[in-house]
Design a protein around this motif. Sequence first.
Motif, PDB file in Angstrom:
ATOM      1  N   TRP A  66      -7.285   4.516  -9.797  1.00 45.16           N
ATOM      2  CA  TRP A  66      -6.161   4.613  -8.873  1.00 45.16           C
ATOM      3  C   TRP A  66      -6.675   4.701  -7.434  1.00 45.16           C
ATOM      4  O   TRP A  66      -6.211   3.994  -6.545  1.00 45.16           O
ATOM      5  N   ARG A  67      -7.649   5.592  -7.219  1.00 44.59           N
ATOM      6  CA  ARG A  67      -8.212   5.773  -5.862  1.00 44.59           C
ATOM      7  C   ARG A  67      -8.876   4.486  -5.386  1.00 44.59           C
ATOM      8  O   ARG A  67      -8.754   4.112  -4.229  1.00 44.59           O
ATOM      9  N   LEU A  68      -9.619   3.824  -6.293  1.00 47.06           N
ATOM     10  CA  LEU A  68     -10.313   2.585  -5.905  1.00 47.06           C
ATOM     11  C   LEU A  68      -9.292   1.504  -5.532  1.00 47.06           C
ATOM     12  O   LEU A  68      -9.492   0.744  -4.585  1.00 47.06           O
ATOM     13  N   ILE A 139      -0.599   9.352   3.653  1.00 45.13           N
ATOM     14  CA  ILE A 139      -0.273   8.413   2.584  1.00 45.13           C
ATOM     15  C   ILE A 139      -0.649   9.031   1.242  1.00 45.13           C
ATOM     16  O   ILE A 139      -1.595   9.794   1.146  1.00 45.13           O
ATOM     17  N   ASP A 140       0.120   8.751   0.255  1.00 43.59           N
ATOM     18  CA  ASP A 140      -0.065   9.079  -1.173  1.00 43.59           C
ATOM     19  C   ASP A 140       0.071  10.555  -1.505  1.00 43.59           C
ATOM     20  O   ASP A 140       0.644  10.899  -2.509  1.00 43.59           O
ATOM     21  N   ARG A 141      -0.429  11.478  -0.665  1.00 42.16           N
ATOM     22  CA  ARG A 141      -0.216  12.913  -0.914  1.00 42.16           C
ATOM     23  C   ARG A 141       0.289  13.568   0.369  1.00 42.16           C
ATOM     24  O   ARG A 141      -0.107  13.188   1.472  1.00 42.16           O
ATOM     25  N   ILE A 275       1.236   9.324 -16.040  1.00 43.30           N
ATOM     26  CA  ILE A 275       1.708   8.737 -14.778  1.00 43.30           C
ATOM     27  C   ILE A 275       0.583   7.941 -14.132  1.00 43.30           C
ATOM     28  O   ILE A 275      -0.578   8.373 -14.176  1.00 43.30           O
ATOM     29  N   ASP A 276       0.911   6.831 -13.550  1.00 44.12           N
ATOM     30  CA  ASP A 276       0.054   5.970 -12.709  1.00 44.12           C
ATOM     31  C   ASP A 276       0.272   4.490 -13.018  1.00 44.12           C
ATOM     32  O   ASP A 276       0.496   3.720 -12.099  1.00 44.12           O
ATOM     33  N   GLY A 277       0.077   4.097 -14.299  1.00 42.14           N
ATOM     34  CA  GLY A 277       0.188   2.669 -14.631  1.00 42.14           C
ATOM     35  C   GLY A 277      -1.120   1.924 -14.493  1.00 42.14           C
ATOM     36  O   GLY A 277      -1.129   0.747 -14.132  1.00 42.14           O
TER      37      GLY A 277
HETATM   38  O1  AHR Z   1      -2.048  11.159  -5.412  1.00 48.22           O
HETATM   39  C1  AHR Z   1      -1.852  10.306  -6.486  1.00 48.22           C
HETATM   40  C2  AHR Z   1      -2.663  10.713  -7.682  1.00 48.22           C
HETATM   41  O2  AHR Z   1      -3.977  10.971  -7.307  1.00 48.22           O
HETATM   42  C3  AHR Z   1      -2.767   9.702  -8.779  1.00 48.22           C
HETATM   43  O3  AHR Z   1      -1.809   9.838  -9.744  1.00 48.22           O
HETATM   44  C4  AHR Z   1      -4.079  10.068  -9.360  1.00 48.22           C
HETATM   45  O4  AHR Z   1      -4.535   9.180 -10.333  1.00 48.22           O
HETATM   46  C5  AHR Z   1      -4.862  10.275  -8.161  1.00 48.22           C
HETATM   47  O5  AHR Z   1      -6.092  10.884  -8.265  1.00 48.22           O
END
Ligand code: AHR
Length: 341
Positions: A66-68, A139-141, A275-277
């Motif tokens: 996911w991170r990559l 982004i993302d978090r 979760i993720d896909g």
């Molecule tokens: O922040 C998203 C999450 O962080 C993803 O679900 C996870 O795979 C990643 O490390």
Amino acid sequence: MKHNKSIRPGISMVLGMLLCVVLAACGGGGNTSGTNASGSCGSPPKLVKKDHYKVGFSQNASNNPWRLAETASIKAQAQKRGDTLVYADAANSGDKQVSDVQSMIAQKVDVILLAPITEKALVPAVLQARAACIPVILIDRDVDHTLAQPNKDYVTFIGSDFVQQGKRAADWLIQNTGGKAKIIELEGTTGASPAINRKKGFDDEIKTAPGMVLLASQDGDFNRDTGRKVMATLLQAHPDVTAVYAHNDEMAIGAIAALKAAGRHPGKDVIVVSIDGERDALNAIINGEEGTSVQSSPFFGPVSFQTIDQYANGTKLPDWIVVQDMQFTKANAQANLANSF
Ligand code: AHR
């Protein structure tokens, strides 16, 4: 099991405060005209429109697909636009990520894209960037809103609805177990916004079905091997488990390995949802070992740079730009395999 590495104020945080004071005193850093400290460059700092930007991207780790995929998406978009990317990987350390952002401030990037490891660890860095007149887009978090606010300390948060993701995983599990299951939950990194909110969404939803029992819930650090080890341990304490909810696919794949090593049959006597896909999860769904994976899209490149452009153009942005996610089951996993990561 690590818990406090990213929330403990480390030496880099202290150094960061000093750097902040230095930047404030000399008016250094930043990309705007008439910049100085204490918000005179805007709150959040404005971004002067340019043909090409020098963009900082602070990634929290590179330890899973996911991170990559997220990093590749950001890099590809920067390259496509001819923007300069200053990239840093914090290697799963809150302290390192704070110093990565400080280095971007010192390099006078125009704007910082930040994927904060936990909700609290990166707050000092966000505030330091603001003091240096450099806008930050999360982004993302997300970060803790009691400590740093969107449209003030940082521009906006671009990311999925993690509570909804947890709820969707719970709804699928309720429907596919007839509302009766004994569940082990593998949590993401303690203090990370997806871990906090995926837990909330799932735990609240299963409470609506009295037959859904949560046997145990433990941190697996969003990591495949940690997930495997935690699952192996919890399995010994709870051999009556009939379902696993993992906050990401990596931990689900680890849990499937632990179940098989213990002679269990994932997909038959233990239903696994996550979760993720990612590709491995879609393959696990196709071969019957996993039930569903709620998507959490890692493809942040296009939306992040579009948001940079909108911000530079003076568009008023919402506090949260919600990423829309799909859900993968046996019905669509094969069709989506080619686009997975
Ligand atoms: O922040 C998203 C999450 O962080 C993803 O679900 C996870 O795979 C990643 O490390």
